[in-house]
Design a protein around this motif. Structure first.
Motif, PDB file in Angstrom:
ATOM      1  N   ILE A   1      47.262  40.162  48.395  1.00 20.97           N
ATOM      2  CA  ILE A   1      45.987  39.905  49.091  1.00 20.97           C
ATOM      3  C   ILE A   1      44.998  41.044  48.825  1.00 20.97           C
ATOM      4  O   ILE A   1      43.804  40.807  48.635  1.00 20.97           O
ATOM      5  CB  ILE A   1      46.244  39.685  50.602  1.00 20.97           C
ATOM      6  CG1 ILE A   1      46.961  38.337  50.778  1.00 20.97           C
ATOM      7  CG2 ILE A   1      44.945  39.713  51.399  1.00 20.97           C
ATOM      8  CD1 ILE A   1      47.553  38.107  52.149  1.00 20.97           C
ATOM      9  N   GLU A   2      45.534  42.276  48.739  1.00 22.74           N
ATOM     10  CA  GLU A   2      44.639  43.388  48.358  1.00 22.74           C
ATOM     11  C   GLU A   2      44.075  43.138  46.965  1.00 22.74           C
ATOM     12  O   GLU A   2      42.902  43.410  46.701  1.00 22.74           O
ATOM     13  CB  GLU A   2      45.414  44.708  48.362  1.00 22.74           C
ATOM     14  CG  GLU A   2      45.526  45.330  49.723  1.00 22.74           C
ATOM     15  CD  GLU A   2      46.073  46.737  49.595  1.00 22.74           C
ATOM     16  OE1 GLU A   2      45.325  47.639  49.185  1.00 22.74           O
ATOM     17  OE2 GLU A   2      47.273  46.913  49.878  1.00 22.74           O
ATOM     18  N   GLU A   3      44.893  42.597  46.062  1.00 18.44           N
ATOM     19  CA  GLU A   3      44.414  42.293  44.713  1.00 18.44           C
ATOM     20  C   GLU A   3      43.346  41.188  44.767  1.00 18.44           C
ATOM     21  O   GLU A   3      42.350  41.241  44.039  1.00 18.44           O
ATOM     22  CB  GLU A   3      45.588  41.892  43.809  1.00 18.44           C
ATOM     23  CG  GLU A   3      45.197  41.477  42.391  1.00 18.44           C
ATOM     24  CD  GLU A   3      44.588  42.599  41.526  1.00 18.44           C
ATOM     25  OE1 GLU A   3      44.527  43.758  41.973  1.00 18.44           O
ATOM     26  OE2 GLU A   3      44.159  42.281  40.393  1.00 18.44           O
ATOM     27  N   ILE A   4      43.558  40.201  45.636  1.00 20.59           N
ATOM     28  CA  ILE A   4      42.539  39.140  45.781  1.00 20.59           C
ATOM     29  C   ILE A   4      41.215  39.755  46.239  1.00 20.59           C
ATOM     30  O   ILE A   4      40.140  39.389  45.742  1.00 20.59           O
ATOM     31  CB  ILE A   4      43.041  38.040  46.750  1.00 20.59           C
ATOM     32  CG1 ILE A   4      44.141  37.230  46.076  1.00 20.59           C
ATOM     33  CG2 ILE A   4      41.895  37.120  47.182  1.00 20.59           C
ATOM     34  CD1 ILE A   4      44.813  36.197  46.964  1.00 20.59           C
ATOM     35  N   ASP A   5      41.294  40.714  47.151  1.00 18.65           N
ATOM     36  CA  ASP A   5      40.059  41.384  47.582  1.00 18.65           C
ATOM     37  C   ASP A   5      39.419  42.156  46.424  1.00 18.65           C
ATOM     38  O   ASP A   5      38.190  42.185  46.293  1.00 18.65           O
ATOM     39  CB  ASP A   5      40.330  42.313  48.776  1.00 18.65           C
ATOM     40  CG  ASP A   5      40.615  41.528  50.061  1.00 18.65           C
ATOM     41  OD1 ASP A   5      40.266  40.330  50.106  1.00 18.65           O
ATOM     42  OD2 ASP A   5      41.185  42.112  51.004  1.00 18.65           O
TER      43      ASP A   5
END
Ligand SMILES: [Zn+2]
Length: 386
Positions: free
Chosen positions: A210-214
C-alpha cells in the motif's frame, strides 16, 4: 421562463420511493416506468438479467427505423448504510427549494425530468425519434447497460447521439477518466506471535504494497498533467482492507481492494505493472525464504472505460446548443458514456444536480436544476419537431 418542473418533482418522489440500491432488484421501478410510458402510448422493451432480478428498459417515441437521440439514465443508487440522514432517504423531502432523497441527484432527477417530458415529446410528430433508456448496476461497474448496448443495431436502434443525464449542474461534459478496480491478496505464513520469525506477516507485506501504491500515486501526480481534469492526473486509492484472525497469530492472509482512475490518454496498466514489479523484486524473495508457498496475487475486478467525445462530436454540439453554453469540459468520475461512445453512439454528459451530492448523506437536487433540465428537454423536443 423555464419549463415548470412540478410534474418532474412528483415523478421524482415516486422514483426515490423505490429502494433501488444496486444490491436489490430494480423491477418495481422498471415496471413503474413501463406503465407510465404505456399510459402515454409508448411501449418499452426490457432487457432482463438471466435470473430475472433486474432489467434495463429502452423505449422509442417518434418514427421507427431511424437512429434518433437517446436520453440515458441508470435506475440504481448507492447504499445509505452507515450514513446519517436528516430525513428518510427513500421519501423525498422538499426544504429550501431543494429535494432530498437517495438518488435525487444521481440520477433519478434526470429520469424524472425525462418522464415528465414524455407528454411533450408525444404531443406533436417528431422528425426523428427520442429514445429513453434506463439501466441497472451502473454504480457497481456499469455492467447493466452492456447487454442493452449489445442490442443496438440488432433488434434495437443505435441512437446517433446519446445524452447521459448524470449530474453536471446542466453543464456539458465531453470527457471523463477511466476506472480499474483490483484486489490484491497476500498469502504469508501463520505462526505464533511469540515466534514471528517463523511466519510471514501478510498484513505487514500488504502495508508495504500500500505504501508502494501511494508512491505510484505520487509518481502519477508528478508525471501527468491535464488541467481539464480535477485532479489533473491519474489517481490511485485503496478502499478496503481485511486480514488476520487474532492479535496473537502472525496473519497468513491479507486482502485489499484498490482503484486506478486514469486520464483518457494515460497508460492504465502503469500502476498494476509497477506494483507487480515491486512485489516480485522487493517482497516475494524475502517471503519465500520463510515459506515457499507465499504469494502476492492481484486480480482485475472490472473497470469502466474512459469517455472522450469524438472530434466534432454531434452529441456535444447538440448539448451545447440546448444549454446555450459555448464550451464543454471534463470530469473525474466515470459514467456509462464511454461504453456508448465505444458502441458508436456520439455521447455527451449533461444532467441536473451536483456530482458532489451523489453518494452523500442528505443527497439533494435543487428544484432550479430540475427546471433547467426541463427547459433543456423542451428545447430538444422543439428541435426534433416536424
Ligand atoms: Zn450516476
Amino acid at each position: 421562463m423555464p419549463a415548470s418542473s412540478s410534474a418532474a418533482q412528483e415523478l421524482l418522489a415516486k422514483l426515490v420511493a423505490f429502494d433501488t440500491t444496486s444490491a436489490k432488484s430494480n423491477l418495481k421501478l422498471i415496471d413503474f416506468v413501463r406503465d407510465y410510458l404505456a399510459s402515454h402510448g409508448v411501449s418499452a422493451t426490457l432487457t432482463p438479467l438471466p435470473d430475472g432480478r433486474k432489467a434495463s428498459l429502452f423505449a422509442t417515441i417518434g418514427p421507427s427505423g431511424m437512429s434518433g437521440i437517446g436520453l440515458s439514465s441508470h435506475s440504481d443508487c448507492v447504499p445509505v448504510e452507515g450514513q446519517t440522514w436528516s430525513s428518510d432517504p427513500f421519501k423525498i423531502a422538499l426544504r429550501d427549494g431543494r429535494l432530498y432523497g437517495r438518488g435525487s441527484c444521481d440520477m433519478k432527477g434526470f429520469l424524472a425530468c425525462v418522464l415528465a417530458s414524455v407528454p411533450l415529446f408525444t404531443s406533436r410528430p417528431l422528425k426523428e425519434p427520442i429514445h429513453i433508456n434506463v439501466s441497472y448496476d451502473e454504480e457497481v461497474g456499469c455492467t447493466g447497460v452492456r447487454p442493452l448496448i449489445a442490442r443496438f443495431g440488432k433488434d434495437l436502434p443505435r441512437p446517433r447521439a446519446i445524452i447521459v443525464g448524470e449530474p453536471t449542474n446542466m453543464t456539458v461534459i465531453e470527457a471523463h477518466k477511466r476506472i480499474d478496480a483490483y484486489r490484491t491478496t497476500v498469502t504469508g505464513k501463520e505462526a505464533h506471535s511469540s515466534l514471528p520469525q517463523l511466519g510471514v506477516n501478510a498484513i505487514s507485506v500488504a502495508a508495504e504494497l500500500i505504501e508502494e501504491i501511494d508512491r505510484i500515486g505520487a509518481a502519477l501526480v508528478a508525471s501527468e498533467r491535464n488541467d481539464r481534469f480535477d485532479p489533473p492526473s491519474s489517481t490511485v486509492q485503496v478502499g478496503i482492507i481485511e486480514g488476520g484472525t487474532a492479535s496473537n497469530i502472525v496473519p497468513k492472509t491479507c486482502k485489499f481492494q484498490w482503484q486506478v482512475r486514469s486520464l483518457p490518454d494515460a497508460d492504465a496498466d502503469f500502476a498494476p505493472k509497477r506494483l507487480k514489479a515491486f512485489a516480485e523484486e522487493r517482497l516475494l524473495p524475502r517471503m519465500k525464504r520463510v515459506a515457499d508457498t507465499a504469494s502476492i496475487e492481484t486480480q482485475h475486478l472490472g473497470g469502466v472505460p474512459a469517455f472522450l467525445a469524438e472530434p466534432g462530436s454531434e452529441a456535444v454540439a447538440l448539448a451545447l446548443a440546448l444549454t446555450g453554453a459555448n464550451s464543454a469540459s471534463a470530469v473525474s468520475y466515470a459514467t456509462e458514456a464511454g461504453l456508448f461512445e465505444e458502441a458508436g453512439c456520439s455521447t455527451v454528459i449533461c444532467g441536473p444536480g451536483d456530482i458532489e451530492q451523489a453518494h452523500a448523506a442528505d443527497e439533494v437536487v435543487p428544484v432550479a436544476q430540475l427546471d433547467a433540465c426541463m427547459a433543456f428537454l423542451k428545447k430538444l423536443a422543439e428541435r426534433l419537431r416536424t
